[in-house]
Design a protein around this motif. Sequence first.
Motif, short mmCIF file in Angstrom:
data_model
loop_
_atom_site.label_atom_id
_atom_site.label_comp_id
_atom_site.label_asym_id
_atom_site.label_seq_id
_atom_site.Cartn_x
_atom_site.Cartn_y
_atom_site.Cartn_z
N LYS A 112 -16.24 66.86 -66.78
CA LYS A 112 -16.73 67.54 -65.58
C LYS A 112 -18.24 67.47 -65.49
O LYS A 112 -18.80 67.28 -64.41
CB LYS A 112 -16.27 69.00 -65.57
N ILE A 113 -18.91 67.63 -66.62
CA ILE A 113 -20.37 67.61 -66.62
C ILE A 113 -20.90 66.23 -66.25
O ILE A 113 -21.86 66.10 -65.49
CB ILE A 113 -20.92 68.04 -68.01
N TYR A 114 -20.27 65.19 -66.78
CA TYR A 114 -20.82 63.85 -66.62
C TYR A 114 -20.21 63.02 -65.49
O TYR A 114 -20.67 61.94 -65.22
CB TYR A 114 -20.68 63.08 -67.94
N GLU A 115 -19.19 63.53 -64.82
CA GLU A 115 -18.54 62.68 -63.81
C GLU A 115 -19.44 62.37 -62.61
O GLU A 115 -19.31 61.31 -62.02
CB GLU A 115 -17.20 63.28 -63.36
N ASN A 116 -20.37 63.26 -62.27
CA ASN A 116 -21.27 63.01 -61.14
C ASN A 116 -22.64 62.50 -61.56
O ASN A 116 -23.50 62.27 -60.72
CB ASN A 116 -21.45 64.28 -60.31
N SER A 117 -22.86 62.36 -62.88
CA SER A 117 -24.18 61.89 -63.32
C SER A 117 -24.16 60.38 -63.49
O SER A 117 -23.12 59.74 -63.51
CB SER A 117 -24.55 62.55 -64.64
N ALA B 264 -9.51 68.91 -76.88
CA ALA B 264 -9.13 68.47 -75.53
C ALA B 264 -9.91 69.26 -74.48
O ALA B 264 -10.39 68.68 -73.50
CB ALA B 264 -7.62 68.66 -75.33
N TYR B 265 -10.08 70.56 -74.69
CA TYR B 265 -10.84 71.38 -73.76
C TYR B 265 -12.30 70.91 -73.69
O TYR B 265 -12.88 70.79 -72.60
CB TYR B 265 -10.78 72.85 -74.19
N THR B 266 -12.89 70.62 -74.84
CA THR B 266 -14.28 70.15 -74.88
C THR B 266 -14.43 68.83 -74.15
O THR B 266 -15.38 68.63 -73.38
CB THR B 266 -14.74 69.99 -76.35
N GLU C 100 -25.03 56.91 -69.10
CA GLU C 100 -24.27 55.84 -69.75
C GLU C 100 -23.26 56.42 -70.75
O GLU C 100 -22.43 55.71 -71.28
CB GLU C 100 -25.23 54.90 -70.49
N PHE C 101 -23.37 57.73 -71.00
CA PHE C 101 -22.46 58.38 -71.94
C PHE C 101 -21.06 58.46 -71.34
O PHE C 101 -20.89 58.82 -70.18
CB PHE C 101 -22.97 59.79 -72.25
N ASP C 102 -20.09 58.08 -72.13
CA ASP C 102 -18.71 58.12 -71.68
C ASP C 102 -17.94 59.13 -72.51
O ASP C 102 -17.64 58.87 -73.68
CB ASP C 102 -18.08 56.73 -71.81
N PRO C 103 -17.64 60.31 -71.95
CA PRO C 103 -16.93 61.31 -72.75
C PRO C 103 -15.55 60.85 -73.17
O PRO C 103 -14.99 61.35 -74.14
CB PRO C 103 -16.85 62.53 -71.83
N LEU C 104 -14.99 59.88 -72.46
CA LEU C 104 -13.67 59.37 -72.85
C LEU C 104 -13.73 58.65 -74.20
O LEU C 104 -12.72 58.51 -74.88
CB LEU C 104 -13.12 58.43 -71.78
N SER C 105 -14.94 58.19 -74.56
CA SER C 105 -15.06 57.51 -75.86
C SER C 105 -14.80 58.46 -77.01
O SER C 105 -14.48 58.05 -78.11
CB SER C 105 -16.44 56.89 -76.01
N LEU C 106 -14.93 59.78 -76.75
CA LEU C 106 -14.65 60.76 -77.79
C LEU C 106 -13.16 60.90 -78.05
O LEU C 106 -12.75 61.36 -79.09
CB LEU C 106 -15.20 62.13 -77.39
N SER C 107 -12.34 60.55 -77.06
CA SER C 107 -10.90 60.79 -77.20
C SER C 107 -10.14 59.53 -77.57
O SER C 107 -8.95 59.45 -77.33
CB SER C 107 -10.36 61.37 -75.90
N HIS C 108 -10.83 58.53 -78.14
CA HIS C 108 -10.11 57.29 -78.45
C HIS C 108 -9.10 57.47 -79.58
O HIS C 108 -8.16 56.71 -79.71
CB HIS C 108 -11.09 56.15 -78.78
N ASP C 109 -9.31 58.51 -80.40
CA ASP C 109 -8.33 58.78 -81.46
C ASP C 109 -7.11 59.44 -80.84
O ASP C 109 -7.24 60.44 -80.15
CB ASP C 109 -8.89 59.74 -82.51
N THR C 110 -5.96 58.90 -81.08
CA THR C 110 -4.75 59.55 -80.59
C THR C 110 -4.26 60.52 -81.64
O THR C 110 -4.70 60.49 -82.80
CB THR C 110 -3.65 58.50 -80.31
N ASN C 111 -3.35 61.39 -81.24
CA ASN C 111 -2.78 62.33 -82.20
C ASN C 111 -2.11 61.61 -83.35
O ASN C 111 -2.15 62.06 -84.49
CB ASN C 111 -1.78 63.25 -81.50
N ALA C 112 -1.49 60.48 -83.05
CA ALA C 112 -0.82 59.71 -84.10
C ALA C 112 -1.82 59.22 -85.15
O ALA C 112 -1.56 59.28 -86.35
CB ALA C 112 -0.08 58.52 -83.50
N ASP C 113 -2.98 58.76 -84.68
CA ASP C 113 -4.02 58.30 -85.61
C ASP C 113 -4.50 59.44 -86.50
O ASP C 113 -4.67 59.28 -87.71
CB ASP C 113 -5.22 57.71 -84.85
N ILE C 114 -4.69 60.61 -85.88
CA ILE C 114 -5.17 61.76 -86.63
C ILE C 114 -4.12 62.21 -87.64
O ILE C 114 -4.43 62.50 -88.80
CB ILE C 114 -5.55 62.91 -85.67
#
Length: 200
Positions: free
Chosen positions: A93-98, A85-87, A101-115
Amino acid sequence: MGRKKLKIQRLEDLKARQAKYSKRKTGILKKAKELNILCEVDVALLFSSPSGRPTLFVGKNSNGLSSILKRLSNLSFEEREERRAYTIEMLKKIYENSESEFDPLSLSHDTNADIHKLYEDELQELKHKLVQKSKILRDWRNPNNVEDINQIKMMEDHLIESLNGLRSRKNQLTIEQQIRERESEVGLSISMKLFMHFQL
């Protein structure tokens, strides 16, 4: 005149991609070395070039990679999720002003339930394998209980592993015994020399 802001997106030309990779890799490796020296932290970077060649960088500590991996593997599930979550927050923060096309939210598509579900399935599978192997190893004394060649192979592997363990223990005990014998010989030799010295 300031530097032109580069739009971060995939380079289509393979040669341009390889050249950019080499240049950026050099910069990242330099920063990693500086971080390793200045902050005395373990650093491990793994790259795979556009042509597929891997590059591994580990800081000054030669077994730094194994110690980093060991530390990561010893983390609890909750600690791993906190770090993840920290990463993701840092990437946001790094990509919000750039204009990337990279979407950091795509990294968090797994929910805790899925894991959790994934880990539970893996745990069930491992428990099932353990029960099967335990049953086979319990029945290894009676060859009539063997149902297929895989059971025999597993029994053979178990016996080989046991024999290797016994050989290793035997070698260790032999070395320890030789050390004790040498120590007693040295002690006896010193005692004899002292005895002879005081006899004169």
